[in-house]
Write an enzyme that holds these catalytic residues in place. Structure first.
Site, PDB file in Angstrom:
ATOM      1  N   LYS A  93       0.867  -1.179   0.000  1.00  0.00           N
ATOM      2  CA  LYS A  93       0.000   0.000   0.000  1.00  0.00           C
ATOM      3  C   LYS A  93       0.910   1.237   0.000  1.00  0.00           C
ATOM      4  O   LYS A  93       1.491   1.613   1.011  1.00  0.00           O
ATOM      5  CB  LYS A  93      -0.917   0.000   1.236  1.00  0.00           C
ATOM      6  CG  LYS A  93      -1.947   1.120   1.188  1.00  0.00           C
ATOM      7  CD  LYS A  93      -1.524   2.128   2.155  1.00  0.00           C
ATOM      8  CE  LYS A  93      -1.901   3.504   2.291  1.00  0.00           C
ATOM      9  NZ  LYS A  93      -1.836   4.489   1.333  1.00  0.00           N
ATOM     10  N   GLN A  97       2.129  19.678   3.549  1.00  0.00           N
ATOM     11  CA  GLN A  97       3.514  19.686   4.016  1.00  0.00           C
ATOM     12  C   GLN A  97       4.077  21.108   3.950  1.00  0.00           C
ATOM     13  O   GLN A  97       4.791  21.550   4.859  1.00  0.00           O
ATOM     14  CB  GLN A  97       4.363  18.728   3.186  1.00  0.00           C
ATOM     15  CG  GLN A  97       5.794  18.590   3.670  1.00  0.00           C
ATOM     16  CD  GLN A  97       5.914  18.046   5.090  1.00  0.00           C
ATOM     17  OE1 GLN A  97       5.354  17.009   5.409  1.00  0.00           O
ATOM     18  NE2 GLN A  97       6.637  18.755   5.958  1.00  0.00           N
ATOM     19  N   GLU A 139       9.679   2.120  10.713  1.00  0.00           N
ATOM     20  CA  GLU A 139      10.717   3.137  10.502  1.00  0.00           C
ATOM     21  C   GLU A 139      10.000   4.477  10.484  1.00  0.00           C
ATOM     22  O   GLU A 139       9.098   4.684   9.663  1.00  0.00           O
ATOM     23  CB  GLU A 139      11.454   2.918   9.178  1.00  0.00           C
ATOM     24  CG  GLU A 139      12.412   1.754   9.199  1.00  0.00           C
ATOM     25  CD  GLU A 139      13.527   1.883  10.222  1.00  0.00           C
ATOM     26  OE1 GLU A 139      13.796   3.002  10.693  1.00  0.00           O
ATOM     27  OE2 GLU A 139      14.105   0.840  10.581  1.00  0.00           O
ATOM     28  N   GLU A 185       9.918  16.978  14.407  1.00  0.00           N
ATOM     29  CA  GLU A 185      10.291  16.775  13.012  1.00  0.00           C
ATOM     30  C   GLU A 185       9.473  17.720  12.129  1.00  0.00           C
ATOM     31  O   GLU A 185       8.239  17.704  12.176  1.00  0.00           O
ATOM     32  CB  GLU A 185      10.009  15.329  12.593  1.00  0.00           C
ATOM     33  CG  GLU A 185      10.501  15.039  11.195  1.00  0.00           C
ATOM     34  CD  GLU A 185      10.186  13.630  10.727  1.00  0.00           C
ATOM     35  OE1 GLU A 185       9.028  13.200  10.883  1.00  0.00           O
ATOM     36  OE2 GLU A 185      11.094  12.964  10.203  1.00  0.00           O
ATOM     37  N   CYS A 219      14.034  11.216   5.829  1.00  0.00           N
ATOM     38  CA  CYS A 219      14.022  10.891   7.266  1.00  0.00           C
ATOM     39  C   CYS A 219      15.413  11.028   7.852  1.00  0.00           C
ATOM     40  O   CYS A 219      15.565  11.226   9.053  1.00  0.00           O
ATOM     41  CB  CYS A 219      13.477   9.488   7.473  1.00  0.00           C
ATOM     42  SG  CYS A 219      14.295   8.289   6.428  1.00  0.00           S
ATOM     43  N   GLY A 240       6.878   5.658   8.002  1.00  0.00           N
ATOM     44  CA  GLY A 240       6.053   6.859   7.994  1.00  0.00           C
ATOM     45  C   GLY A 240       6.220   7.621   9.291  1.00  0.00           C
ATOM     46  O   GLY A 240       7.281   7.560   9.934  1.00  0.00           O
ATOM     47  N   SER A 241       5.170   8.307   9.681  1.00  0.00           N
ATOM     48  CA  SER A 241       5.267   9.196  10.843  1.00  0.00           C
ATOM     49  C   SER A 241       5.128   8.423  12.151  1.00  0.00           C
ATOM     50  O   SER A 241       4.590   7.304  12.188  1.00  0.00           O
ATOM     51  CB  SER A 241       4.177  10.261  10.748  1.00  0.00           C
ATOM     52  OG  SER A 241       2.917   9.627  10.743  1.00  0.00           O
ATOM     53  N   VAL A 299       1.271   7.620  13.303  1.00  0.00           N
ATOM     54  CA  VAL A 299       0.645   6.492  12.591  1.00  0.00           C
ATOM     55  C   VAL A 299       1.354   5.188  12.968  1.00  0.00           C
ATOM     56  O   VAL A 299       0.710   4.165  13.228  1.00  0.00           O
ATOM     57  CB  VAL A 299       0.668   6.727  11.064  1.00  0.00           C
ATOM     58  CG1 VAL A 299       0.142   5.505  10.325  1.00  0.00           C
ATOM     59  CG2 VAL A 299      -0.151   7.959  10.699  1.00  0.00           C
ATOM     60  N   GLY A 300       2.666   5.239  13.068  1.00  0.00           N
ATOM     61  CA  GLY A 300       3.432   4.034  13.418  1.00  0.00           C
ATOM     62  C   GLY A 300       3.028   3.478  14.767  1.00  0.00           C
ATOM     63  O   GLY A 300       2.862   2.258  14.928  1.00  0.00           O
TER      64      GLY A 300
HETATM   65  P1  NAP Z   1       2.425   8.935   7.280  1.00  0.00           P
HETATM   66  O1  NAP Z   1       1.416   9.994   7.162  1.00  0.00           O
HETATM   67  O2  NAP Z   1       2.623   8.268   8.591  1.00  0.00           O
HETATM   68  O3  NAP Z   1       2.023   7.839   6.170  1.00  0.00           O
HETATM   69  C1  NAP Z   1       2.816   6.705   5.935  1.00  0.00           C
HETATM   70  C2  NAP Z   1       1.940   5.625   5.311  1.00  0.00           C
HETATM   71  O4  NAP Z   1       0.985   5.195   6.283  1.00  0.00           O
HETATM   72  C3  NAP Z   1       1.149   6.102   4.104  1.00  0.00           C
HETATM   73  O5  NAP Z   1       1.051   5.071   3.162  1.00  0.00           O
HETATM   74  C4  NAP Z   1      -0.203   6.413   4.733  1.00  0.00           C
HETATM   75  O6  NAP Z   1      -1.265   6.401   3.807  1.00  0.00           O
HETATM   76  C5  NAP Z   1      -0.311   5.261   5.718  1.00  0.00           C
HETATM   77  N1  NAP Z   1      -1.303   5.482   6.766  1.00  0.00           N
HETATM   78  C6  NAP Z   1      -1.844   6.655   7.191  1.00  0.00           C
HETATM   79  N2  NAP Z   1      -2.753   6.422   8.161  1.00  0.00           N
HETATM   80  C7  NAP Z   1      -2.790   5.084   8.356  1.00  0.00           C
HETATM   81  C8  NAP Z   1      -3.533   4.222   9.223  1.00  0.00           C
HETATM   82  N3  NAP Z   1      -4.434   4.710  10.087  1.00  0.00           N
HETATM   83  N4  NAP Z   1      -3.316   2.895   9.168  1.00  0.00           N
HETATM   84  C9  NAP Z   1      -2.409   2.392   8.313  1.00  0.00           C
HETATM   85  N5  NAP Z   1      -1.692   3.147   7.447  1.00  0.00           N
HETATM   86  C10 NAP Z   1      -1.868   4.481   7.474  1.00  0.00           C
HETATM   87  O7  NAP Z   1       3.870   9.425   6.799  1.00  0.00           O
HETATM   88  P2  NAP Z   1       4.224  10.256   5.494  1.00  0.00           P
HETATM   89  O8  NAP Z   1       3.763  11.656   5.701  1.00  0.00           O
HETATM   90  O9  NAP Z   1       3.791   9.522   4.274  1.00  0.00           O
HETATM   91  O10 NAP Z   1       5.814  10.200   5.502  1.00  0.00           O
HETATM   92  C11 NAP Z   1       6.610  11.095   6.207  1.00  0.00           C
HETATM   93  C12 NAP Z   1       7.139  10.435   7.467  1.00  0.00           C
HETATM   94  O11 NAP Z   1       7.839   9.251   7.118  1.00  0.00           O
HETATM   95  C13 NAP Z   1       8.144  11.290   8.195  1.00  0.00           C
HETATM   96  O12 NAP Z   1       7.887  11.233   9.579  1.00  0.00           O
HETATM   97  C14 NAP Z   1       9.480  10.622   7.892  1.00  0.00           C
HETATM   98  O13 NAP Z   1      10.477  10.815   8.845  1.00  0.00           O
HETATM   99  C15 NAP Z   1       9.067   9.188   7.815  1.00  0.00           C
HETATM  100  N6  NAP Z   1      10.048   8.392   7.092  1.00  0.00           N
HETATM  101  C16 NAP Z   1      10.857   7.565   7.804  1.00  0.00           C
HETATM  102  C17 NAP Z   1      11.816   6.803   7.158  1.00  0.00           C
HETATM  103  C18 NAP Z   1      12.693   5.874   7.928  1.00  0.00           C
HETATM  104  O14 NAP Z   1      13.231   4.961   7.342  1.00  0.00           O
HETATM  105  N7  NAP Z   1      12.848   6.070   9.223  1.00  0.00           N
HETATM  106  C19 NAP Z   1      11.945   6.892   5.771  1.00  0.00           C
HETATM  107  C20 NAP Z   1      11.114   7.752   5.069  1.00  0.00           C
HETATM  108  C21 NAP Z   1      10.153   8.501   5.741  1.00  0.00           C
HETATM  109  P3  NAP Z   1      -1.748   7.796   3.118  1.00  0.00           P
HETATM  110  O15 NAP Z   1      -0.655   8.198   2.231  1.00  0.00           O
HETATM  111  O16 NAP Z   1      -2.968   7.413   2.390  1.00  0.00           O
HETATM  112  O17 NAP Z   1      -1.997   8.757   4.230  1.00  0.00           O
END
Ligand code: NAP
Length: 497
Positions: free
Chosen positions: A190, A346, A265, A398, A299, A243-244, A247-248
């Site tokens: 997804k 963003q 992550e 962040e 990230c 992701g964030s 959500v994680g």
């Molecule tokens: P996000 O809002 O947490 O979304 C990540 C993924 O989770 C997306 O596919 C999102 O779908 C999905 N999601 C949202 N709500 C959910 C739920 N209730 N249940 C299951 N899945 C759900 O993060 P983002 O804004 O896409 O990415 C930015 C974040 O990613 C930043 O915090 C960044 O630091 C982090 N990141 C970390 C790494 C690492 O390796 N540590 C690498 C890259 C990014 P939708 O798109 O449909 O909302």
């Protein structure tokens, strides 16, 4: 067994909208979801990349059923066939890196060289895991009971759900899918809702690789619908999420409830330490790269520049001069250094932190304003705060945009303490010519990845990736360490008599 076919029929033009529409891949077929959503180019809001279907919980059910049915044969099938398929996927990605990199930049907003670099990484990852298919090993030990032997082997986990963010639309789907498939799991991917094009292109390549129907499924749509349904589905055995933090955490809680393996992550607030004895030119270049390249949306980006007082003023002056040379513009235009922020929300978040930093008393030394360009897009001038303190929100939360702040410290000890004074622990860097301080920093900074005289972002694909504290949870991704998450261990005892 049925193998997947190229989607030539479902990849079609809707005559009224003149926009390509793309469907989910479930059980080897391209399936329409309930509706379609446009994928907008953040460099030019008038440019619709294509439309992508929005699935629902029923699509997740269908994908889980397909993956469950495909699993027994895939899990126990030929590792040569798996290796060949992954190698073929890697070869095609690399052969099409310019085209796919352009698509990636168009949908996400990183510059074209950055997009091509990311696609190249995805191809290399598939090639690496093509080899890993053949290298999975176990152990054979004597038992403490005479005459009995003990075997320790690794088996696939089962059906795995992969949930990916928008900032690496192809590399992260690749670095989760490749090991999952290599070690015999079936996949439901997804991708982030705002960047489905790269993941769809990857799925389309996988669909022609010889991998059996149902082994790899793509379900696009909203996280709150598709992601949530995957996390709660009893037929999914493991979730790998990037992701964030918010959500994680919710995903982890649901996975514990459902007895699922989980790997997270998440965010970062990565420090870049610059000591008095650093090579100034090098320190400036790696700090600017770490903080602002890929529009600061990595990230592993450095957002806290922790600088000792002897070099502080020289460093700020030199960073300001370097930032003045950065060209912000259309991601696909030649000469662009910094592409647009990837979405309206963003951009609003980034701009709100510019206000927060100023209200908190930091000095906005450079940038921080919205920019206009020939096309309407989410352009922002990279921002540098000076005279910031470690307790300010801009140094604790962040931001995830082209915003960095400089913190002045007395000496190395204060720099290390400040670097570690964070809820996160993904990547950390130090610029120094002192072997003593570099060695001490590598050992004592609380981060999963440490860089000496290198940018905090930019990692190899054959070694572990991940962090500590609020940044990560569960086993590492990438390299051979990926087997920790994508396999489960079995211990078998044999009495041959
Ligand atoms: P996000 O809002 O947490 O979304 C990540 C993924 O989770 C997306 O596919 C999102 O779908 C999905 N999601 C949202 N709500 C959910 C739920 N209730 N249940 C299951 N899945 C759900 O993060 P983002 O804004 O896409 O990415 C930015 C974040 O990613 C930043 O915090 C960044 O630091 C982090 N990141 C970390 C790494 C690492 O390796 N540590 C690498 C890259 C990014 P939708 O798109 O449909 O909302």
């Amino acid at each position: 067994m049925k193998t997947l076919q190229r989607d030539s029929l479902n990849e079609r033009k809707d005559s009224s909208m003149k926009t390509l529409q793309h469907d989910n891949l479930i059980a080897g077929e391209w399936k329409k979801g309930a509706s379609y959503s446009p994928n907008i180019n953040p460099s030019n809001l008038a440019d619709v990349v294509a439309e992508y279907t929005q699935g629902d919980a029923g699509d997740v059910d269908a994908a889980v059923a397909a993956a469950t049915a495909a699993f027994p044969a895939w899990a126990t099938g030929s590792i040569q066939a798996r290796s060949d398929a992954l190698d073929k996927i890697g070869t095609e990605i690399l052969a099409r890196r310019d085209e796919l990199g352009t698509l990636l930049s168009r949908e996400e907003g990183k510059t074209k060289p950055e997009g091509i670099g990311e696609v190249t990484r995805a191809g290399q990852i598939f090639k690496f895991f093509a080899g890993e298919c053949l290298r999975l090993s176990g152990e054979l030990l004597p038992s403490v009971r005479p005459g009995i032997s003990v075997e320790i082997t690794r088996e696939p986990v089962g059906v795995v759900g992969l949930i990916t963010p928008w900032n690496f639309p192809m590399a992260i789907p690749a670095w989760k899918s490749a090991p999952a498939l290599a070690f015999g799991n079936c996949v439901i991917l997804k991708p982030a809702d705002i960047v489905p094009a790269s993941a769809w292109a990857l799925a389309e390549i996988i669909s022609r690789s010889g991998i059996p129907a149902g082994v790899f499924n793509l379900v696009m749509g909203r996280g709150s619908v598709i992601g949530d349904a995957m996390v709660r589905h009893a037929g999914v055995h493991a979730i790998s999420f990037t992701g964030s933090v918010g959500v994680g955490q919710r995903i982890a809680e649901a996975c514990v409830q459902g007895h699922k393996k989980v790997q997270l992550e998440m965010g970062g607030k990565n420090p870049q330490v610059v000591l008095d004895d650093a090579d100034l030119g090098k320190a400036v270049e790696l700090s600017v790269q770490s903080a602002f390249y890929a529009t600061g949306q990595r990230c592993t980006a450095a957002s806290r520049l922790i600088v000792t007082e002897g070099i502080y003023s020289k460093f700020i002056d030199a960073v300001e001069r370097r930032m003045a040379k950065l060209t912000v513009g259309d991601a696909l235009a030649q000469g662009t250094d910094i592409g647009p922020v990837s979405s309206q929300s963003q951009l609003e978040q980034d701009l709100s932190y510019i206000e927060i930093g100023q209200r908190e008393g930091a000095t906005l030394a450079v940038g921080g304003e919205r920019l206009t360009r020939a096309t309407e897009g989410f352009f922002m001038a990279p921002a540098l705060f000076s005279e910031s303190s470690a307790s300010m929100r801009i140094n604790r939360e962040e931001i995830f945009g082209p915003v960095a702040s400089v913190i002045r410290v007395k000496d190395y000890d204060e720099a290390l303490a400040t670097a570690n004074d964070t809820a996160f622990g993904l990547s950390a860097g130090i610029a120094t010519t002192s072997l003593k301080h570099a060695t001490h920093f590598k050992r004592h900074c609380q981060a999963g990845m440490v860089m000496v005289n290198l940018p905090t972002a930019g990692v190899d694909y054959h070694v572990p990736f991940g962090g500590r504290k609020g940044s990560s949870y569960g086993p590492r991704e990438q390299g051979r360490y990926a087997q920790e998450f994508f396999t489960t261990v079995k211990t078998a005892y044999t009495d041959p008599n």
